[in-house]
Structures are given as C-alpha cells and as structure tokens.
Design a protein around this motif. Structure first.
Motif, PDB file in Angstrom:
ATOM      1  N   HIS A   1       5.363  14.669   0.217  1.00 20.24           N
ATOM      2  CA  HIS A   1       6.473  15.624   0.239  1.00 20.24           C
ATOM      3  C   HIS A   1       7.624  15.190  -0.667  1.00 20.24           C
ATOM      4  CE1 HIS A   1       4.414  16.923   3.997  1.00 20.24           C
ATOM      5  NE2 HIS A   1       4.855  18.123   3.607  1.00 20.24           N
ATOM      6  N   GLY A   2       7.382  14.147  -1.472  1.00 20.86           N
ATOM      7  CA  GLY A   2       8.393  13.705  -2.417  1.00 20.86           C
ATOM      8  C   GLY A   2       9.533  12.915  -1.814  1.00 20.86           C
ATOM      9  N   GLN A   3       9.349  12.429  -0.571  1.00 27.23           N
ATOM     10  CA  GLN A   3      10.414  11.692   0.115  1.00 27.23           C
ATOM     11  C   GLN A   3      10.268  10.179  -0.027  1.00 27.23           C
ATOM     12  OE1 GLN A   3       9.483  13.416   3.960  1.00 27.23           O
ATOM     13  NE2 GLN A   3      11.246  14.809   3.842  1.00 27.23           N
ATOM     14  N   TYR A   4       9.086   9.720  -0.401  1.00 26.17           N
ATOM     15  CA  TYR A   4       8.806   8.285  -0.533  1.00 26.17           C
ATOM     16  C   TYR A   4       8.216   8.007  -1.919  1.00 26.17           C
ATOM     17  CZ  TYR A   4       9.366   5.976   4.063  1.00 26.17           C
ATOM     18  OH  TYR A   4       9.863   5.386   5.179  1.00 26.17           O
ATOM     19  N   SER A   5       8.490   6.802  -2.416  1.00 26.72           N
ATOM     20  CA  SER A   5       7.833   6.325  -3.629  1.00 26.72           C
ATOM     21  C   SER A   5       6.553   5.593  -3.230  1.00 26.72           C
ATOM     22  CB  SER A   5       8.751   5.381  -4.394  1.00 26.72           C
ATOM     23  OG  SER A   5       8.964   4.190  -3.631  1.00 26.72           O
ATOM     24  N   LEU A   6       5.727   5.265  -4.223  1.00 28.34           N
ATOM     25  CA  LEU A   6       4.526   4.476  -3.931  1.00 28.34           C
ATOM     26  C   LEU A   6       4.894   3.104  -3.369  1.00 28.34           C
ATOM     27  CD1 LEU A   6       2.042   5.133  -6.887  1.00 28.34           C
ATOM     28  CD2 LEU A   6       1.836   5.848  -4.512  1.00 28.34           C
ATOM     29  N   ALA A   7       6.005   2.561  -3.844  1.00 26.83           N
ATOM     30  CA  ALA A   7       6.455   1.254  -3.329  1.00 26.83           C
ATOM     31  C   ALA A   7       6.772   1.344  -1.842  1.00 26.83           C
ATOM     32  CB  ALA A   7       7.688   0.792  -4.105  1.00 26.83           C
ATOM     33  N   ASN A   8       7.348   2.464  -1.401  1.00 31.78           N
ATOM     34  CA  ASN A   8       7.639   2.656   0.022  1.00 31.78           C
ATOM     35  C   ASN A   8       6.353   2.716   0.846  1.00 31.78           C
ATOM     36  OD1 ASN A   8      10.285   4.823  -0.968  1.00 31.78           O
ATOM     37  ND2 ASN A   8      10.540   2.818  -0.037  1.00 31.78           N
ATOM     38  N   VAL A   9       5.357   3.409   0.311  1.00 30.75           N
ATOM     39  CA  VAL A   9       4.079   3.535   1.024  1.00 30.75           C
ATOM     40  C   VAL A   9       3.400   2.169   1.132  1.00 30.75           C
ATOM     41  CG1 VAL A   9       1.836   4.699   1.093  1.00 30.75           C
ATOM     42  CG2 VAL A   9       3.823   5.889   0.155  1.00 30.75           C
ATOM     43  N   GLU A  10       3.416   1.424   0.037  1.00 28.34           N
ATOM     44  CA  GLU A  10       2.813   0.088   0.035  1.00 28.34           C
ATOM     45  C   GLU A  10       3.546  -0.842   1.004  1.00 28.34           C
ATOM     46  OE1 GLU A  10       0.726  -2.567  -3.331  1.00 28.34           O
ATOM     47  OE2 GLU A  10       2.797  -2.012  -3.748  1.00 28.34           O
ATOM     48  N   LYS A  11       4.839  -0.712   1.060  1.00 28.74           N
ATOM     49  CA  LYS A  11       5.641  -1.515   1.986  1.00 28.74           C
ATOM     50  C   LYS A  11       5.241  -1.209   3.428  1.00 28.74           C
ATOM     51  CE  LYS A  11      10.513  -2.124   3.362  1.00 28.74           C
ATOM     52  NZ  LYS A  11      11.910  -1.797   2.988  1.00 28.74           N
ATOM     53  N   GLU A  12       5.057   0.067   3.753  1.00 23.97           N
ATOM     54  CA  GLU A  12       4.660   0.445   5.116  1.00 23.97           C
ATOM     55  C   GLU A  12       3.265  -0.063   5.440  1.00 23.97           C
ATOM     56  OE1 GLU A  12       4.986   1.076   8.674  1.00 23.97           O
ATOM     57  OE2 GLU A  12       6.718   1.771   7.489  1.00 23.97           O
ATOM     58  N   ALA A  13       2.392  -0.097   4.425  1.00 27.20           N
ATOM     59  CA  ALA A  13       1.044  -0.636   4.636  1.00 27.20           C
ATOM     60  C   ALA A  13       1.122  -2.100   5.051  1.00 27.20           C
ATOM     61  CB  ALA A  13       0.215  -0.484   3.359  1.00 27.20           C
ATOM     62  N   ASP A  14       1.922  -2.873   4.349  1.00 24.81           N
ATOM     63  CA  ASP A  14       2.066  -4.297   4.666  1.00 24.81           C
ATOM     64  C   ASP A  14       2.672  -4.496   6.054  1.00 24.81           C
ATOM     65  OD1 ASP A  14       0.944  -5.133   2.330  1.00 24.81           O
ATOM     66  OD2 ASP A  14       2.817  -5.583   1.313  1.00 24.81           O
ATOM     67  N   ASN A  15       3.676  -3.694   6.378  1.00 24.77           N
ATOM     68  CA  ASN A  15       4.314  -3.813   7.692  1.00 24.77           C
ATOM     69  C   ASN A  15       3.348  -3.436   8.810  1.00 24.77           C
ATOM     70  OD1 ASN A  15       6.688  -4.623   6.482  1.00 24.77           O
ATOM     71  ND2 ASN A  15       7.653  -2.614   6.578  1.00 24.77           N
ATOM     72  N   SER A  16       2.511  -2.439   8.567  1.00 22.55           N
ATOM     73  CA  SER A  16       1.548  -2.011   9.584  1.00 22.55           C
ATOM     74  C   SER A  16       0.515  -3.095   9.873  1.00 22.55           C
ATOM     75  CB  SER A  16       0.849  -0.727   9.139  1.00 22.55           C
ATOM     76  OG  SER A  16       1.746   0.360   9.117  1.00 22.55           O
ATOM     77  N   LEU A  17       0.125  -3.841   8.841  1.00 17.30           N
ATOM     78  CA  LEU A  17      -0.841  -4.923   9.044  1.00 17.30           C
ATOM     79  C   LEU A  17      -0.260  -6.016   9.938  1.00 17.30           C
ATOM     80  CD1 LEU A  17      -2.292  -5.199   5.425  1.00 17.30           C
ATOM     81  CD2 LEU A  17      -3.482  -4.358   7.444  1.00 17.30           C
ATOM     82  N   LEU A  18       1.019  -6.284   9.773  1.00 19.60           N
ATOM     83  CA  LEU A  18       1.666  -7.306  10.592  1.00 19.60           C
ATOM     84  C   LEU A  18       1.782  -6.848  12.046  1.00 19.60           C
ATOM     85  CD1 LEU A  18       2.863 -10.124  10.122  1.00 19.60           C
ATOM     86  CD2 LEU A  18       5.094  -9.061   9.788  1.00 19.60           C
ATOM     87  N   LYS A  19       1.967  -5.539  12.240  1.00 22.14           N
ATOM     88  CA  LYS A  19       2.141  -4.989  13.594  1.00 22.14           C
ATOM     89  C   LYS A  19       0.891  -5.153  14.455  1.00 22.14           C
ATOM     90  CE  LYS A  19       5.504  -1.459  12.208  1.00 22.14           C
ATOM     91  NZ  LYS A  19       5.669  -0.013  11.918  1.00 22.14           N
ATOM     92  N   ILE A  20      -0.265  -5.319  13.816  1.00 20.65           N
ATOM     93  CA  ILE A  20      -1.514  -5.477  14.576  1.00 20.65           C
ATOM     94  C   ILE A  20      -1.405  -6.641  15.554  1.00 20.65           C
ATOM     95  CG2 ILE A  20      -3.966  -6.091  14.393  1.00 20.65           C
ATOM     96  CD1 ILE A  20      -3.949  -4.645  11.648  1.00 20.65           C
ATOM     97  N   PHE A  21      -0.677  -7.688  15.141  1.00 17.11           N
ATOM     98  CA  PHE A  21      -0.586  -8.897  15.960  1.00 17.11           C
ATOM     99  C   PHE A  21       0.723  -8.965  16.767  1.00 17.11           C
ATOM    100  CE2 PHE A  21      -3.364  -9.779  12.383  1.00 17.11           C
ATOM    101  CZ  PHE A  21      -4.476 -10.305  13.020  1.00 17.11           C
ATOM    102  N   LYS A  22       1.493  -7.874  16.751  1.00 18.98           N
ATOM    103  CA  LYS A  22       2.801  -7.887  17.417  1.00 18.98           C
ATOM    104  C   LYS A  22       2.674  -8.143  18.911  1.00 18.98           C
ATOM    105  CE  LYS A  22       7.068  -5.221  17.865  1.00 18.98           C
ATOM    106  NZ  LYS A  22       7.791  -3.981  17.469  1.00 18.98           N
TER     107      LYS A  22
END
Length: 325
Positions: free
Chosen positions: A253-274
């Motif tokens: 929807h044009g609200q995020y850059s690819l860098a934002n999406v990649e950042k969320e991917a990395d954060n989501s991987l860390l959340k697995i072990f939260k």
C-alpha cells in the motif's frame, strides 16, 4: 565438551550475558558524533581495547565466542550451527567469486563453523572435503559450471540453497519446534524479500527459478506463479507470521519501504524465542542467547558502517532491528 545439564549451561551463559552489548550501548553509539567518537564508545564499553583496533574483528569474535559457549556447554553442541552456517555461506560466496575474478576477497567473517584459513585453502585448491556435505556438493557443482561461465547471482543462490538445506537438516535433527520454526520462517522471508526486490527492479519472473529457496511453508512455485501479483500471497503469509504479513501489506500500500519489511522479518524471527526469555532452564534460552548476541553484533556493525558513511542519526534509527526478544 558438551554438558548434559541445561542448568549448568544456563549458569555458564548467564555469566556471559552480563557482559553483553546492551540497548544503552547501541544508543550511545548511535548518538556518537561521527565514526571516531563511535570507536571511542566501543573502547569505553569494553568492546575493544583501543580505537586503533578493527571493530569488525571484535564483532566476529563476539559472535564466535557466544556460539563457542553454546557448543561447549549446551547438551546439544551442534545447535550453534543453525546460527553459524550462514557465515560459512557468506565466506564461500566471497572467496569463490574473488578467485574467479582474480581479486582479493573482502568482507569475510571469522565466526563460521569452518576456520577461515581452511576455507581459503579449500577454494584456492578446489578441494572441499572439509566442508559439510551439502556445501561440498554445491561447491563441486559450482566448479563444473564455472568452466563455461556462471553469473554471480547463481553462485549466491546455489550456496544459499546448500546452506538452508544444512540448516533444516540441523534443525530437524535437533527436533526442537522453535528452531524448526526459525529456519522455516527465515526461508519464507528470504524468498519474499527476493521476489519483492526483483519486482522492484523489473526483473523477469524466470530469475526466481534460480534464486528461491525450497521452502515448505510457501513453495517457490507458488511465489513464482504469483510474481506479477505478489499481494495475493497476503493470506498465506499471514498463516506464516502475522507481523511480517502486516509489514508486507503496508509495503504493497506504499506505506513501508523494503527496508521496513526486512526489519520486521528480522524482528519476527527473534520473537519466536520470546516466550522462553525468562525461562533460563529451557534449552531455547540458550538459542536465544546466541541469537541475540548475533543481533547485537549486527546492530553494532550497522551503526559503525553508517557512521563511517556519514548517515544521520534518524537514518540509523530507522534501520535498527531489535537486539532483545
């Protein structure tokens, strides 16, 4: 030598955690007035002895030390391979392409499962017996293909596929659902990010055939067939990870850059072990320790590289990933 007690491992690793890079340390780095000031911060927090030192070397040591602890004290010594195989993959890519081009390799890591000097010797002499099996098969195939010429992106893709085959093999052998989820989600995220980047560069659909990993959660064939309309994968992505799916939707929807999406991917991987963050007697707490150590080193590298290039504090903050679950 690996230990049989998670309690013993947790106690040993807790001692290491007391010396970990903190969020405050990273904040001090970000606010430092330039690259030289940031190097002084690294000295002040005890990360390296003097400002004359190469912070990259100490970042490597920081990660390899954590994974060595995991290997030494965990009841499952090969668990650290899940984090270290990607460093081997990176080094193999750089060394192999450098040899083909006849140039000196740059940006090598010292924290893979295979010592860097041994990797250099293997590439130089075309002998791959020291490598894990999937890497060995991959490199021998690359040697054959290189005789008639091979594109750099194909080299990267083939080594990545070997790496993630090893990661999945390791995760399944370990039998831990969180580690399996970590590897499976990471493969999906890599594939989606690859497709989005190629789409942004207006590259043909056929390139995906050579580049995508063999993911079970969302097949490469499905991503390829939806290349012209990737937004149609939204519902399937939501089943994989809702936070990443939301970031994907914002990008569309044009609200995020690819860098934002990649950042969320990395954060989501860390959340697995939260959920095991405060369960020091759980084996996943050991994985979380090594993973956060890796993130801390990556954050440090990001800030230092940004400082060296003259990036603003705002730009650095926008790119920062979470370093704690």
């Amino acid at each position: 030598m690996a230990q049989s007690s998670v309690l013993f491992a947790a106690a040993k690793i807790k001692m290491k955690q007391s010396k970990a890079i903190s969020s405050n340390d990273i904040a001090r780095l970000i606010e430092a007035d330039g690259f030289d000031s940031a190097k002084q911060v690294l000295v002040d927090i005890g990360f390296m002895p003097t400002t004359q030192d190469d912070y990259e070397i100490f970042a490597d040591k920081y990660v390899s030390s954590a994974c060595s602890y995991l290997e030494k004290y965990s009841p499952f010594p090969t668990l650290s391979n899940v984090l270290l195989f990607p460093y081997d993959a990176h080094n193999l890519k750089v060394l192999f392409k450098a040899r083909l081009l006849g140039v000196e390799p740059n940006y090598l890591y010292n924290c893979g499962t295979v010592p860097l000097q041994k990797l250099k010797h293997a590439i130089l002499n075309h002998h791959y017996g020291i490598l894990p099996h999937a890497f060995k098969v991959c490199m021998l195939e690359l040697e054959k293909l290189s005789v008639t010429g091979i594109a750099p992106y194909v080299i990267d893709a083939m080594i990545d596929r070997a790496c993630y085959a090893l990661l999945m093999e390791q995760a399944q052998a370990f039998g831990n659902p969180n580690v399996i989820e970590y590897v499976e989600k990471k493969m999906v995220f890599i594939n989606i990010m690859m497709a989005l980047r190629l789409q942004q560069m207006h590259k043909p659909q056929d390139m995906l055939v050579d580049l995508l990993l063999d993911s079970k959660r969302i097949s490469k064939q499905r991503i390829i067939s939806h290349y012209a309309a990737l937004h149609q994968l939204q519902s399937q992505l939501h089943l994989v990870d809702k936070d990443f799916a939301e970031a994907f939707a914002k990008y569309n929807h044009g609200q995020y850059s690819l860098a934002n999406v990649e950042k969320e991917a990395d954060n989501s991987l860390l959340k697995i072990f939260k959920k095991v963050k405060f369960q020091s007697l759980h084996i996943d707490a050991l994985m979380l320790y090594a993973l956060t150590t890796q993130r801390q080193a990556a954050a440090l590298r990001l800030v230092m590289a940004a400082k060296q290039s003259g990036a603003s504090v705002e730009d650095i903050k926008e790119r920062m990933r979470n370093i704690h679950a």
